[in-house]
Motif scaffolding. Structure first.
Motif, PDB file in Angstrom:
ATOM      1  N   THR A 345     -17.558 -33.307 -16.172  1.00 50.59           N
ATOM      2  CA  THR A 345     -16.599 -32.239 -16.454  1.00 50.59           C
ATOM      3  C   THR A 345     -15.191 -32.761 -16.225  1.00 50.59           C
ATOM      4  O   THR A 345     -14.992 -33.801 -15.594  1.00 50.59           O
ATOM      5  CB  THR A 345     -16.826 -31.012 -15.542  1.00 50.59           C
ATOM      6  OG1 THR A 345     -16.534 -31.388 -14.185  1.00 50.59           O
ATOM      7  CG2 THR A 345     -18.256 -30.497 -15.646  1.00 50.59           C
ATOM      8  N   LEU A 346     -14.198 -32.018 -16.726  1.00 47.68           N
ATOM      9  CA  LEU A 346     -12.788 -32.344 -16.533  1.00 47.68           C
ATOM     10  C   LEU A 346     -12.074 -31.158 -15.891  1.00 47.68           C
ATOM     11  O   LEU A 346     -12.303 -30.006 -16.275  1.00 47.68           O
ATOM     12  CB  LEU A 346     -12.120 -32.678 -17.873  1.00 47.68           C
ATOM     13  CG  LEU A 346     -12.642 -33.889 -18.642  1.00 47.68           C
ATOM     14  CD1 LEU A 346     -11.908 -34.008 -19.979  1.00 47.68           C
ATOM     15  CD2 LEU A 346     -12.475 -35.166 -17.835  1.00 47.68           C
ATOM     16  N   ASP A 347     -11.211 -31.457 -14.933  1.00 51.43           N
ATOM     17  CA  ASP A 347     -10.350 -30.441 -14.338  1.00 51.43           C
ATOM     18  C   ASP A 347      -9.476 -29.861 -15.459  1.00 51.43           C
ATOM     19  O   ASP A 347      -8.663 -30.584 -16.055  1.00 51.43           O
ATOM     20  CB  ASP A 347      -9.483 -31.088 -13.256  1.00 51.43           C
ATOM     21  CG  ASP A 347      -8.546 -30.104 -12.569  1.00 51.43           C
ATOM     22  OD1 ASP A 347      -8.125 -29.119 -13.201  1.00 51.43           O
ATOM     23  OD2 ASP A 347      -8.216 -30.338 -11.402  1.00 51.43           O
ATOM     24  N   PRO A 348      -9.607 -28.572 -15.777  1.00 49.12           N
ATOM     25  CA  PRO A 348      -8.891 -28.018 -16.930  1.00 49.12           C
ATOM     26  C   PRO A 348      -7.389 -27.923 -16.732  1.00 49.12           C
ATOM     27  O   PRO A 348      -6.650 -27.788 -17.727  1.00 49.12           O
ATOM     28  CB  PRO A 348      -9.511 -26.624 -17.092  1.00 49.12           C
ATOM     29  CG  PRO A 348     -10.001 -26.275 -15.719  1.00 49.12           C
ATOM     30  CD  PRO A 348     -10.452 -27.560 -15.106  1.00 49.12           C
ATOM     31  N   VAL A 349      -6.906 -28.031 -15.485  1.00 48.27           N
ATOM     32  CA  VAL A 349      -5.478 -27.919 -15.218  1.00 48.27           C
ATOM     33  C   VAL A 349      -4.828 -29.294 -15.112  1.00 48.27           C
ATOM     34  O   VAL A 349      -3.821 -29.565 -15.762  1.00 48.27           O
ATOM     35  CB  VAL A 349      -5.223 -27.108 -13.934  1.00 48.27           C
ATOM     36  CG1 VAL A 349      -3.732 -27.090 -13.595  1.00 48.27           C
ATOM     37  CG2 VAL A 349      -5.762 -25.685 -14.082  1.00 48.27           C
ATOM     38  N   ASN A 350      -5.412 -30.155 -14.293  1.00 45.94           N
ATOM     39  CA  ASN A 350      -4.776 -31.432 -13.996  1.00 45.94           C
ATOM     40  C   ASN A 350      -5.238 -32.588 -14.885  1.00 45.94           C
ATOM     41  O   ASN A 350      -4.484 -33.544 -15.086  1.00 45.94           O
ATOM     42  CB  ASN A 350      -5.032 -31.800 -12.533  1.00 45.94           C
ATOM     43  CG  ASN A 350      -4.418 -30.790 -11.594  1.00 45.94           C
ATOM     44  OD1 ASN A 350      -3.244 -30.444 -11.708  1.00 45.94           O
ATOM     45  ND2 ASN A 350      -5.223 -30.285 -10.655  1.00 45.94           N
ATOM     46  N   PHE A 351      -6.465 -32.502 -15.411  1.00 52.77           N
ATOM     47  CA  PHE A 351      -6.989 -33.574 -16.271  1.00 52.77           C
ATOM     48  C   PHE A 351      -7.645 -32.991 -17.516  1.00 52.77           C
ATOM     49  O   PHE A 351      -8.785 -33.306 -17.839  1.00 52.77           O
ATOM     50  CB  PHE A 351      -7.995 -34.427 -15.488  1.00 52.77           C
ATOM     51  CG  PHE A 351      -7.405 -35.214 -14.359  1.00 52.77           C
ATOM     52  CD1 PHE A 351      -6.918 -36.501 -14.555  1.00 52.77           C
ATOM     53  CD2 PHE A 351      -7.304 -34.659 -13.088  1.00 52.77           C
ATOM     54  CE1 PHE A 351      -6.359 -37.223 -13.510  1.00 52.77           C
ATOM     55  CE2 PHE A 351      -6.750 -35.366 -12.035  1.00 52.77           C
ATOM     56  CZ  PHE A 351      -6.273 -36.661 -12.240  1.00 52.77           C
ATOM     57  N   PRO A 352      -6.921 -32.120 -18.244  1.00 50.25           N
ATOM     58  CA  PRO A 352      -7.518 -31.521 -19.439  1.00 50.25           C
ATOM     59  C   PRO A 352      -7.740 -32.581 -20.514  1.00 50.25           C
ATOM     60  O   PRO A 352      -7.028 -33.586 -20.584  1.00 50.25           O
ATOM     61  CB  PRO A 352      -6.473 -30.493 -19.874  1.00 50.25           C
ATOM     62  CG  PRO A 352      -5.176 -31.053 -19.366  1.00 50.25           C
ATOM     63  CD  PRO A 352      -5.516 -31.715 -18.055  1.00 50.25           C
ATOM     64  N   ALA A 353      -8.726 -32.353 -21.349  1.00 48.71           N
ATOM     65  CA  ALA A 353      -9.073 -33.334 -22.378  1.00 48.71           C
ATOM     66  C   ALA A 353      -7.902 -33.621 -23.302  1.00 48.71           C
ATOM     67  O   ALA A 353      -7.715 -34.756 -23.748  1.00 48.71           O
ATOM     68  CB  ALA A 353     -10.272 -32.835 -23.175  1.00 48.71           C
TER      69      ALA A 353
END
Length: 888
Positions: A345-353
């Motif tokens: 998964t990716l952190d949607p705030v700090n490491f969004p795709a």
């Protein structure tokens, strides 16, 4: 008040009686407490089988003894002896064949053994013998010298969950190395030390504790035997011993003995004849599997930190390295990139795709790579796709009738059971799906001992066996901070038996997943390892600390993993935990630039330590990494050697100088390959370093000057400026070099230089291996590769030097367009610069830009000449004969 003295006559009679009693006592085959008797022996030419019957009387508190044992001994090759002792009547857990594929012992040998209880052939240097008095024991000897390599005592113990066997050693001659994984103060094993093998999440900054991997293998290098022994009286003969067993164990090294105390499985020993250290590792990896070839880019410099805040933070680090002109090959991201620490998964705030993917694409356009971390625990979360798919596949470890529930970074987790074939398939699909979003170039599998933040209860006898190994240095239960030993894997296998295999199995699954998804050579970094893990993964030394001690200890661990068949090894540069200092970080990159796996990595909450943050560290990094990148063709050729022969990339000095006993205890220096010597500063405030130089000529790799010339080996105090690490090449070596750049991709496009360091006899030799750096196979029917051997020699009293190349194989097309533009000749017999040069290539004189250097050395070292022959254009993939004629 003292007792009166005995009359002389009575005293003499007493001593006569005592002597008689002693002689009778020694002559009688008195029994021992416990052990086994030999009931029968049968065999064939290369195999021997014996049945052993229990003799009674050993430690009932550890459980009942197995009444009948079966022993098989087989000379599987001329250099490998296999000795296996197991229950004659009941099957027991053994390392599975798909983990270490190996010959199966032939058990149907019922004919009486010709020659009795000795197994020996004319082509093997190993001899096995069964002894029967006072009870069973066995020896392994070297046939050519009579040296006894392994000599067990009669008190063999074999219970359901406790096995014990002791072998005596010549304390004055044996130097032992291996038995990992532990952080040790010395590379050579110290007597009266216990080595516990039970994979645990214990920070590597702790010395003498069981850490992340289990490698029950040691290398024994013997000094010269006593005068008068039978043949072969020189020093340096080496052999190896493996106990192939995945259960927990303590191995006690007492100097004059080694004792194994194992809590399950079988006694499955392999002995490797050597006799050189390199031959031992060759024979060992022939059994356990050759090291996997690593991609070319992985030998560049890597940057990581637990605590990068967001994509902008990563972008700033990459820009910082570029601005400082420090090489940066690979950016890494720790668990920060995940959404609530969930795999894939990716952190949607700090490491969004939509921010991370363009960043990775830019890295790729610049010839750089990206690697992320994965942990095995899958968050128990019904909204989490990975968990849902894993649950449908039913691939988790079981305990007490259901999936075992642990706690790690994301909270409650289940752990995939990588003994289950469905788990590897599940893992591969998740990796492939994740790479569609973020095309990572490699994967880092961490926490796979398995690490668990909670202590499971002691549910049954497996969780708390009768013998407690020295887990964590205080004999904690084996359930401490891991999966319960009573948990169950696929096929009914208990965690008790398979615990030490978990990291191996996850690394294997990850390697296979990347290979399938990319079609390219995988790069996997695993914290937990077992025998044979080098077939799938690189390794780093784990959570070290930012201390000068940990800087020193990193050399010991690196050298150990070379023995274990995992040559791609390094430590977190500048230290992981705690706050580093500018001086420590500067000296660490000087050493770490020459780790095979060179990565800066630090913990959240500690001071940042990217190499460009301090000017002094920047200078050290540019200089050390600049030399490292120039050496990439040489280092990559060592990867080829490791893949084909098991030879470590970073090696102890005695690998090249086994006859020099002074090298046996050296662990503050190391060799890259057979001839590049690294002598780092390992103490604060030092401006010099005392280094040991074995016999021969040693030239500075920075200045191309003779540093030391010695006939017998000696210690030399060298200047060590704040920005410089001492790196030397031994006379007799030819190094292929390329030009420094900020990425390996750019290095690979540059012109070659050949550095010819002539030995005392006026000769030198070297190798170069070339391929595309990413094909799954280094050598094979479908791979394209080139191998070139170089040789150099003086003629006509040193007035002529010839350098030749021999193309062994050439199917890698770029080898025909890459050129050697310069040849540097070091060690010319005359220190005076030549008055003139004539240069010939394949018999035709050419115009070359030839410059004579000043005398390379000093009067006390013995001055020698150096010459730079430039302006050449020698195709790497075509054979050449370069002749340099000098007039004085």
């Amino acid at each position: 008040m003292g007792s009166p003295s005995a009359p002389p006559a009575r005293l003499g009679a007493f001593f006569s009686f005592f002597l008689f009693f002693l002689l009778v006592f020694l002559a009688v085959p008195w029994g021992v407490d416990g052990g086994y008797n030999v009931a029968s022996v049968a065999g064939s030419k290369n195999r021997l089988k014996a049945r052993l019957d229990f003799a009674g009387g050993t430690a009932p508190e550890l459980g009942p003894d197995v009444e009948r044992l079966s022993l098989t001994a087989s000379l599987e090759t001329d250099s490998r002896l296999h000795v296996r002792i197991t229950d004659a009547d009941h099957p027991r857990w053994e390392v599975p064949q798909d983990v270490i594929p190996r010959p199966t012992p032939e058990l149907s040998l019922d004919a009486p053994r010709p020659g009795g209880r000795v197994l020996s052939t004319a082509t093997s240097d190993l001899t096995f013998a069964i002894h029967t008095s006072p009870s069973f024991r066995f020896t392994v000897s070297r046939r050519s010298t009579g040296d006894v390599l392994f000599d067990t005592t009669p008190d063999l113990v074999f219970k359901d969950r406790y096995l014990e066997l002791t072998s005596s050693l010549p304390a004055d001659r044996a130097s032992l190395y291996g038995l990992g994984e532990h952080t040790k103060r010395t590379f050579r094993l110290q007597r009266n030390d216990t080595f516990t093998l039970w994979n645990s999440d214990i920070a590597a900054g702790n010395v003498d504790l069981n850490l992340y991997g289990s490698h029950p293998f040691y290398l024994d290098v013997r000094s010269a035997p006593p005068v008068g022994s039978r043949r072969g009286n020189g020093a340096g003969a080496a052999h190896g011993v493996l106990l192939l067993n995945s259960n927990g164990m303590d191995v006690i090294y007492g100097g004059s003995y080694v004792t194994y105390k194992v809590i399950g499985g079988v006694l499955d020993f392999y002995f490797f004849a050597g006799p050189s250290p390199l031959a031992v590792v060759d024979q060992y990896t022939q059994l356990i599997g050759r090291p996997s070839p690593m991609p070319y880019w992985s030998f560049g410099f890597h940057q990581c930190r637990y605590g990068y805040k967001n994509v902008a933070d990563l972008e700033g680090v990459v820009a910082g390295y570029a601005k400082a002109r420090i090489p940066l090959e690979v950016m890494w991201t720790d668990i920060d990139y995940m959404d609530a620490f969930k795999d894939f998964t990716l952190d949607p705030v700090n490491f969004p795709a939509d921010r991370l993917r363009p960043f990775v694409d830019r890295l790729h356009r610049n010839g750089q790579k990206y690697v992320v971390i994965l942990d095995p625990g899958i968050n128990v979360n019904t909204t989490y796709g990975t968990f849902i798919r894993a649950t449908k596949q039913d691939i988790f470890i079981k305990w007490n009738g259901s999936n075992y529930l642990g706690v790690v970074w994301p909270g409650n987790v289940y752990f995939p059971d990588f003994l289950n074939p469905r788990a590897a398939e599940f893992w591969a699909r998740e990796i492939a799906a994740f790479r569609r979003t973020i095309p990572v170039d490699g994967l880092w599998v961490d926490m796979n001992e398995i690490s668990n933040f909670v202590d499971p209860p002691l549910l049954n006898a497996l969780d708390d066996p009768p013998y407690r190994i020295n887990n964590s240095g205080v004999r904690r239960p084996i359930n401490n901070k891991t999966v319960p030993a009573s948990a169950v894997h696929y096929g009914g296998v208990a965690e008790y038996n398979a615990h030490n295999l978990y990291g191996f199995l996850e690394a294997r699954a990850t390697h296979a997943a990347l290979l399938r998804d990319t079609g390219r050579r995988p790069f996997v970094l695993s914290r937990s390892t077992f025998v044979g893990s080098g077939r799938y993964t690189a390794h780093w030394t784990g959570d070290n600390a930012a201390t000068w001690d940990d800087l020193r200890y990193s050399i010991n661990t690196m050298l150990n993993f070379g023995l274990f068949g995992i040559p791609m090894i390094g430590a977190d540069i500048c230290g992981f935990g705690g706050n580093t200092t500018e001086e420590l970080c500067s000296r660490w990159i000087q050493l770490g630039a020459f780790y095979p796996f060179s990565r800066d990595h630090s913990a959240i909450g500690t001071v940042r330590r990217e190499l460009y943050l301090w000017e002094s560290v920047t200078r050290s990094a540019r200089k050390a990494l600049g030399l490292h990148y120039r050496l990439l063709p040489y280092i990559y050729t060592l990867m080829y050697e490791a893949h084909t022969t098991g030879a470590p990339i970073a090696r102890p000095l005695f690998f090249s100088y086994p006859g020099d006993v002074e090298t046996y205890g050296i662990d503050r220096q190391f060799l890259l390959g057979r001839g590049v010597l690294v002598s780092p500063v390992l103490e604060p405030g030092a401006t010099t370093v005392t280094a040991y130089f074995p016999a021969g000529r040693w030239f500075s790799l920075y200045y191309y000057s003779l540093a030391v010339a010695t006939k017998t080996g000696k210690r030399v105090t060298l200047p060590a400026p704040a920005d410089t690490v001492n790196v030397h090449v031994a006379g007799g070596n030819i190094l292929p070099l390329q030009q420094p750049a900020l990425t390996s991709w750019r290095v690979r496009q540059s012109v070659f230089h050949l550095l010819v360091a002539l030995g005392d006899d006026g000769t030198a030799a070297g190798d170069l291996f070339l391929d595309d750096g990413e094909s799954p196979e280094m050598v094979g029917a479908r791979s394209k590769w080139s191998q070139i051997k170089f040789s150099g020699a003086t003629e006509n009293g040193g007035g002529v030097v010839r350098v030749r190349s021999h193309v062994v194989h050439d199917s890698y097309a770029p080898s025909r367009t890459l050129v050697i533009g310069k040849v540097v000749l070091m060690g010319l017999p005359s220190p005076a610069p030549p008055k003139g040069f004539a240069v010939y290539v394949n018999g035709v004189q050419v115009d070359a830009n030839t410059v004579a250097g000043a005398a390379a050395g000093s009067p006390k070292n013995g001055a020698l000449g150096v010459a730079h022959v430039g302006g050449l254009s020698l195709a790497v993939g075509q054979e050449f004969d370069l002749k340099v004629v000098m007039t004085y």
